[in-house]
Scaffold this motif. Structure first.
Motif, PDB file in Angstrom:
ATOM      1  N   PRO A 192      -9.611  -0.134  -0.307  1.00 16.63           N
ATOM      2  CA  PRO A 192     -10.284  -0.801  -0.083  1.00 16.63           C
ATOM      3  C   PRO A 192     -10.041  -2.276   1.271  1.00 16.63           C
ATOM      4  N   ARG A 193      -9.111  -1.982   1.535  1.00 16.77           N
ATOM      5  CA  ARG A 193      -9.069  -2.731   3.017  1.00 16.77           C
ATOM      6  C   ARG A 193      -8.014  -1.677   3.767  1.00 16.77           C
ATOM      7  N   PRO A 194      -9.496  -0.955   4.547  1.00 13.90           N
ATOM      8  CA  PRO A 194      -8.813  -0.574   6.068  1.00 13.90           C
ATOM      9  C   PRO A 194      -8.359  -1.263   6.997  1.00 13.90           C
ATOM     10  N   LEU A 195      -7.737  -1.230   7.192  1.00 12.75           N
ATOM     11  CA  LEU A 195      -6.562  -1.780   8.406  1.00 12.75           C
ATOM     12  C   LEU A 195      -6.902  -0.913   9.367  1.00 12.75           C
ATOM     13  N   PRO A 196      -6.621  -1.116  10.370  1.00  7.02           N
ATOM     14  CA  PRO A 196      -6.770  -0.079  12.158  1.00  7.02           C
ATOM     15  C   PRO A 196      -5.922   1.146  11.980  1.00  7.02           C
ATOM     16  N   THR A 217       7.045  -2.252   5.152  1.00  6.12           N
ATOM     17  CA  THR A 217       5.881  -2.608   5.442  1.00  6.12           C
ATOM     18  C   THR A 217       4.709  -3.944   4.849  1.00  6.12           C
ATOM     19  N   LEU A 218       4.933  -3.380   3.681  1.00 10.69           N
ATOM     20  CA  LEU A 218       4.112  -4.471   3.007  1.00 10.69           C
ATOM     21  C   LEU A 218       4.256  -5.900   3.451  1.00 10.69           C
ATOM     22  N   SER A 264      -0.812  -6.297  -2.117  1.00 13.65           N
ATOM     23  CA  SER A 264      -0.346  -5.105  -2.335  1.00 13.65           C
ATOM     24  C   SER A 264      -0.698  -3.476  -1.271  1.00 13.65           C
ATOM     25  N   LEU A 265       0.301  -2.393  -1.393  1.00 14.74           N
ATOM     26  CA  LEU A 265       0.182  -1.130  -0.420  1.00 14.74           C
ATOM     27  C   LEU A 265      -0.826  -0.705  -0.737  1.00 14.74           C
ATOM     28  N   ASP A 266      -1.058  -0.563  -2.021  1.00 15.48           N
ATOM     29  CA  ASP A 266      -2.818   0.112  -2.371  1.00 15.48           C
ATOM     30  C   ASP A 266      -3.418  -0.442  -2.188  1.00 15.48           C
ATOM     31  N   GLU A 267      -3.564  -1.589  -2.095  1.00 18.01           N
ATOM     32  CA  GLU A 267      -4.649  -1.767  -1.279  1.00 18.01           C
ATOM     33  C   GLU A 267      -5.624  -1.593   0.127  1.00 18.01           C
ATOM     34  N   ALA A 268      -4.286  -0.455   1.237  1.00 17.92           N
ATOM     35  CA  ALA A 268      -4.090   0.091   1.848  1.00 17.92           C
ATOM     36  C   ALA A 268      -4.273   1.356   1.832  1.00 17.92           C
ATOM     37  N   ARG A 269      -4.048   1.689   0.720  1.00 19.63           N
ATOM     38  CA  ARG A 269      -4.013   3.275   0.196  1.00 19.63           C
ATOM     39  C   ARG A 269      -5.553   3.762   0.216  1.00 19.63           C
ATOM     40  N   PRO A 270      -5.353   5.071   0.442  1.00 24.98           N
ATOM     41  CA  PRO A 270      -4.855   5.887   0.880  1.00 24.98           C
ATOM     42  C   PRO A 270      -4.839   5.828   2.340  1.00 24.98           C
ATOM     43  N   ARG A 271      -5.256   4.888   3.340  1.00 23.22           N
ATOM     44  CA  ARG A 271      -5.499   5.698   4.837  1.00 23.22           C
ATOM     45  C   ARG A 271      -4.432   5.043   5.208  1.00 23.22           C
ATOM     46  N   LEU A 272      -3.534   4.377   4.372  1.00 18.92           N
ATOM     47  CA  LEU A 272      -1.644   4.099   4.578  1.00 18.92           C
ATOM     48  C   LEU A 272      -0.961   4.796   4.788  1.00 18.92           C
ATOM     49  N   ASP A 273      -1.257   6.127   3.777  1.00 17.98           N
ATOM     50  CA  ASP A 273      -0.821   7.291   2.951  1.00 17.98           C
ATOM     51  C   ASP A 273      -0.894   8.182   4.640  1.00 17.98           C
TER      52      ASP A 273
END
Length: 583
Positions: A417-421, A439-440, A454-463
């Motif tokens: 959802p939120r594709p951070l670099p 991390t959050l 929420s970290l879910d906004e950055a997943r799965p890229r964060l994972d």
């Protein structure tokens, strides 16, 4: 109702092949599903080179589906192939597995501890899961099932009746050798690729027996191995006599009833083209040289099985940064499952979609993955922004490759959802060691006006970034923030260096965001030089900036380099930064 095929003059390689496939299908079998095919041998880990065997027809099949046609993408699991050798580096496997060489892959025990019933099912399982994640729609065909249920019986009997003709065709190619390969790659890499073909490509073609040529190889009724020699065959009764050179067992069977054997590869492959009505199937370069299975198969399918060779582009090898050509018989070769741990499915799809099949490419497991993600994000921004986006409009082929990466005819693939670099995420999880709360906090500070909740906004890229840091980055290269100030270094600083640190610390509160800290760390050397913070850098200023950055790295992480400084400062936190930099 099928949609009229679009013109291929301004589209990508996938569309051009789709045009050809649709035209050929309508010529050969109007009104019937379009059939494309892939073949995978679960003889060991199915690696990222093998994935091209699937992705090339998948992308073409998906384009044909988008145009409204019914398509069957067959994935033939060559699980009735012989077990050729014990692959290196497979957990739960030791030298004792050598006793099974010559058996069908489905008759070889799975590695110790595996939940799967045999060797083939063990290695198929990971690929099946990866194909689902990649959005690949296909019809699986087990060659063990096809042969042991007698599905190919008529084709086997036909090939045995025509064995002299098949032998004559193969004889035309047996003395031909492939021409020297031309490559723009380093010589050592090209030689590795040329020296090692896939297992099937190097298989026995059935020649060499004193009793004559036979295109069928029985598996022994006692030891199950294919180290058998056919001594006689009667076309009228279909009685076949063989003896096993491994255990000495021999018997006479009726081929019209016998289901424990298979056609040799160079006959098996063209037989399947005719049996399934395959329109499109690519092959690797090792199958495409003079005398190889694809070239010989074209003549056999036409003259023996009254079929037509598929449209069959040659595809080039896929490499890994810093690794020679992949082989499933070697240990440590990355698989699609390995790649999907460190990159999102659309990115992996994009790597295969943007290159023509005959173009080789590499998949990055090293630092290059960060640049690759930057390139992907830039393309995403261009596609989203259209012609108004900075950097200009998207080229048609690039837009097509992006579309094929993010969606199939069945719909969109899951996305972050939120594709951070990616490089930012990697730096953060490197510094926090994956601590969720930390991390959050850091990711929320990246954009205070629109904080991550929420970290879910950055997943799965964060994972993916976390997996990359923990599995691909060496311990020596990991970032460890100092717990105490470097008193000796701080005491040795001159007045100019001390003043630069004071300027940085004074600006933390008003610049505490990713963009703000970027402005701050680049701006301090400008102010020290008597320039405006927005001044354009000069060569002299760039030298001063590099010197300042190196000082910050030494004080924060005891190295001359590290993650991007704005990200590093956010991750360390304002209070800790003040503690480590106070003069």
């Amino acid at each position: 109702m099928p949609i009229v095929a679009q013109s291929s003059t301004e589209t990508d390689w996938v569309s051009r092949f789709a045009d050809d496939v649709i035209a050929e299908s309508e010529r050969r079998a109007p009104g019937k599903p379009v059939v494309v095919a892939s073949g995978l041998s679960p003889s060991g880990p199915i690696h990222l080179g093998n994935l091209r065997e699937v992705m090339t027809p998948h992308l073409v099949a998906d384009e044909v589906r988008r145009r409204g046609y019914e398509v069957r993408h067959l994935i033939s699991w060559d699980d009735y192939d012989r077990y050729r050798k014990v692959p290196a580096g497979v957990e739960g496997v030791d030298d004792s597995w050598a006793e099974h060489i010559g058996k069908p892959l489905t008759s070889v025990p799975a590695p110790a501890g595996s939940p799967h019933p045999n060797w083939a099912e063990h290695f198929k399982a990971a690929m099946v899961e990866s194909l689902a994640a990649l959005g690949v729609e296909y019809d699986p065909i087990s060659q063990t099932r096809q042969y042991t249920t007698g599905a190919y019986r008529e084709q086997i009997l036909h090939a045995m009746r025509r064995r002299a003709q098949i032998d004559g065709i193969l004889a035309q190619y047996r003395t031909k050798k492939a021409p020297a390969k031309k490559s723009q790659k380093p010589a050592d890499e090209a030689e590795l690729e040329a020296a090692e073909g896939s297992g099937a490509a190097g298989e026995d073609d059935g020649s060499g027996g004193s009793a004559g040529y036979f295109p069928y190889k029985p598996y022994c009724g006692q030891c199950e191995k294919d180290l058998t020699t056919v001594s006689s065959y009667n076309d009228d009764t279909t009685e076949l006599t063989y003896v096993c050179t491994a255990c000495g067992f021999g018997e006479t069977v009726r081929l019209s009833e016998f289901n424990r054997g298979k056609l040799v590869w160079k006959v098996d492959w063209p037989m399947r083209w005719a049996y399934e009505g395959v329109i499109f199937e690519p092959s690797g370069v090792d199958h495409s040289s003079p005398g190889s299975s694809f070239v010989v198969g074209g003549q056999i399918v036409r003259e023996v099985f009254d079929g037509v060779q598929p449209i069959g582009p040659m595809y080039a090898f896929v490499g890994i940064s810093g690794m020679a050509k992949m082989s499933s018989s070697r240990g440590g070769v990355p698989t699609p499952a390995d790649a999907l741990k460190i990159m999102e499915a659309p990115l992996l799809r994009w790597l295969y979609a943007r290159r023509k099949p005959n173009q080789s490419f590499k998949i990055a497991f090293d630092q290059e993955i960060q640049r690759l993600y930057d390139e992907w994000d830039k393309l995403e921004a261009k596609v989203a922004g259209g012609a108004s986006q900075a950097g200009g409009s998207v080229l048609p082929a690039d837009a097509a490759a992006h579309s094929r990466a993010v969606r199939t005819a069945a719909g969109e693939l899951p996305k972050t959802p939120r594709p951070l670099p990616y490089r930012t995420l990697a730096s953060v999880v490197d510094i926090t060691a994956g601590h969720d709360e930390q991390t959050l906090r850091i990711l929320s500070d990246l954009d205070p006006a629109n904080p991550l909740t929420s970290l879910d906004e950055a997943r799965p890229r964060l994972d993916c970034a976390e997996n990359w840091i923990t599995t691909q980055v060496s311990a020596e290269a990991r970032t460890i923030v100092r717990t105490e100030p470097d008193a000796e270094l701080l005491a040795s600083l001159d007045d100019e260096a001390r003043e630069s640190l004071r300027l940085l610390l004074d600006g933390l509160d008003t610049h505490w965001s990713l963009d703000g800290l970027t402005t701050l760390v680049y701006g301090v050397p400008k102010v020290m030089a008597g320039l405006d913070p927005d001044a354009k850098p000069t060569p002299e200023l760039k030298v001063a900036q590099r010197s300042f950055f190196a000082l910050l790295y030494r004080l924060l992480v005891s190295r001359d380099t590290g993650p991007r400084l704005p990200t590093l400062l956010l991750a360390v936190g304002a209070d800790r930064v003040r503690k480590l930099l106070a003069v």
